[in-house]
Design a protein around this motif. Structure first.
Motif, PDB file in Angstrom:
ATOM      1  N   SER A 173       0.834  -1.209   0.000  1.00  0.00           N
ATOM      2  CA  SER A 173       0.000   0.000   0.000  1.00  0.00           C
ATOM      3  C   SER A 173       0.863   1.251   0.000  1.00  0.00           C
ATOM      4  CB  SER A 173      -0.930  -0.013   1.227  1.00  0.00           C
ATOM      5  OG  SER A 173      -1.786  -1.126   1.212  1.00  0.00           O
ATOM      6  N   LEU A 174       1.929   1.228   0.817  1.00  0.00           N
ATOM      7  CA  LEU A 174       2.837   2.367   0.870  1.00  0.00           C
ATOM      8  C   LEU A 174       3.535   2.571  -0.477  1.00  0.00           C
ATOM      9  CD1 LEU A 174       4.229   4.604   2.478  1.00  0.00           C
ATOM     10  CD2 LEU A 174       5.901   2.890   3.257  1.00  0.00           C
ATOM     11  N   LEU A 175       3.980   1.476  -1.081  1.00  0.00           N
ATOM     12  CA  LEU A 175       4.631   1.561  -2.383  1.00  0.00           C
ATOM     13  C   LEU A 175       3.675   2.096  -3.441  1.00  0.00           C
ATOM     14  CD1 LEU A 175       7.069   0.985  -4.185  1.00  0.00           C
ATOM     15  CD2 LEU A 175       6.233  -1.367  -4.452  1.00  0.00           C
ATOM     16  N   PHE A 176       2.424   1.657  -3.386  1.00  0.00           N
ATOM     17  CA  PHE A 176       1.420   2.137  -4.332  1.00  0.00           C
ATOM     18  C   PHE A 176       1.181   3.634  -4.165  1.00  0.00           C
ATOM     19  CE2 PHE A 176      -3.051   3.048  -5.316  1.00  0.00           C
ATOM     20  CZ  PHE A 176      -3.073   2.682  -6.657  1.00  0.00           C
ATOM     21  N   CYS A 177       1.099   4.069  -2.892  1.00  0.00           N
ATOM     22  CA  CYS A 177       0.900   5.500  -2.628  1.00  0.00           C
ATOM     23  C   CYS A 177       2.084   6.326  -3.151  1.00  0.00           C
ATOM     24  CB  CYS A 177       0.704   5.735  -1.136  1.00  0.00           C
ATOM     25  SG  CYS A 177      -0.851   5.085  -0.475  1.00  0.00           S
ATOM     26  N   LEU A 178       3.304   5.819  -2.967  1.00  0.00           N
ATOM     27  CA  LEU A 178       4.486   6.528  -3.464  1.00  0.00           C
ATOM     28  C   LEU A 178       4.475   6.606  -4.996  1.00  0.00           C
ATOM     29  CD1 LEU A 178       7.252   5.067  -1.114  1.00  0.00           C
ATOM     30  CD2 LEU A 178       6.266   7.360  -1.059  1.00  0.00           C
ATOM     31  N   LEU A 179       4.105   5.499  -5.653  1.00  0.00           N
ATOM     32  CA  LEU A 179       4.031   5.499  -7.112  1.00  0.00           C
ATOM     33  C   LEU A 179       2.981   6.476  -7.620  1.00  0.00           C
ATOM     34  CD1 LEU A 179       4.355   1.672  -7.869  1.00  0.00           C
ATOM     35  CD2 LEU A 179       6.086   3.448  -8.205  1.00  0.00           C
ATOM     36  N   VAL A 180       1.839   6.528  -6.921  1.00  0.00           N
ATOM     37  CA  VAL A 180       0.788   7.471  -7.299  1.00  0.00           C
ATOM     38  C   VAL A 180       1.273   8.906  -7.133  1.00  0.00           C
ATOM     39  CG1 VAL A 180      -1.507   8.338  -6.701  1.00  0.00           C
ATOM     40  CG2 VAL A 180      -1.103   5.883  -6.868  1.00  0.00           C
ATOM     41  N   ALA A 181       1.986   9.173  -6.019  1.00  0.00           N
ATOM     42  CA  ALA A 181       2.496  10.520  -5.763  1.00  0.00           C
ATOM     43  C   ALA A 181       3.506  10.927  -6.843  1.00  0.00           C
ATOM     44  CB  ALA A 181       3.134  10.574  -4.379  1.00  0.00           C
ATOM     45  N   VAL A 182       4.409   9.996  -7.206  1.00  0.00           N
ATOM     46  CA  VAL A 182       5.389  10.290  -8.257  1.00  0.00           C
ATOM     47  C   VAL A 182       4.686  10.549  -9.583  1.00  0.00           C
ATOM     48  CG1 VAL A 182       7.289   9.335  -9.613  1.00  0.00           C
ATOM     49  CG2 VAL A 182       7.238   9.019  -7.120  1.00  0.00           C
TER      50      VAL A 182
END
Length: 215
Positions: free
Chosen positions: A190-199
């Motif tokens: 979930s954290l990785l997904f949020c970071l990818l979305v932010a990028v």
């Protein structure tokens, strides 16, 4: 001396029986077109003896008016006992597999709209389910020897129950550890997904502002 020892052993046996709770007496009501079920988790090899009867709390000395149906099934759904249109019955079996055994009772073909039937159920397991009178006659034992035999059986039963509980504890611990691992992995994803979305959003906004010549 022997009588005193026998009395002391009897008290000890009764105390152990109360501690391990191998016998239960239940009273419940069955309403029309509703099924009442009881279940108990048993380990493989456990001996079970049950007896049930329809009662009327207001008129105990009179025969039951309504009849009931009873069904006992093992963890795989196989029927161990089935009785239809009876006011009493009994069953006995030895658990073939470890799991939850279910006893269900219900009413059918009752004319009264608000039919209610009271049922008494005696459920005995392990040492309490054995017929010690017949065992004593068959093996020609009595008195102190019989009480010692009961204590031996109780100790074995308690030991088996402790092993069963330890096994269940290990299963629950393994399940909890597996659940915790899955939660950690899910949190990381979930954290990785949020970071990818932010990028992605940052890159998208940068391209948008460049097209608008705001940067």
């Amino acid at each position: 001396m022997a009588k005193a020892l026998s009395a002391a052993l009897s008290v000890l046996v009764i105390s152990l029986l109360l501690c391990v709770s191998p016998a239960r007496s239940l009273s419940f009501e069955i309403h029309k077109e509703r099924t009442k079920c009881m279940n108990e988790e048993l380990h493989s090899g456990a001996l079970v003896l049950g007896e049930y009867r329809v009662t009327d709390p207001k008129e105990l000395d009179k025969p039951a008016i309504h009849k009931i149906h009873a069904r006992l099934s093992d963890p795989d759904g196989y029927t161990l006992h089935l009785a239809e249109g009876v006011d009493k019955g009994q069953f006995g079996f030895k658990a073939s597999t470890t799991g939850v055994y279910v006893a269900c009772f219900w009413l059918e073909n009752v004319d009264a709209k608000e039919a209610v039937v009271a049922v008494d159920l005696d459920w005995k397991t392990g040492v309490a389910a054995k017929d010690w009178g017949n065992i004593a006659k068959r093996e020609h034992i009595d008195g102190v020897e019989l009480e010692l035999r009961k204590i031996e059986e109780l100790v074995d039963s308690i030991h088996e129950e402790m092993l069963f509980l330890r096994e269940k504890e290990q299963e629950m611990r393994a399940f909890n550890e597996s659940t915790n691992t899955r939660i950690v992995v899910l949190g990381a994803l979930s954290l990785l997904f949020c970071l990818l979305v932010a990028v992605f959003q940052s890159l998208h906004m940068k391209v948008f502002f460049e097209r608008k010549k705001l940067l």
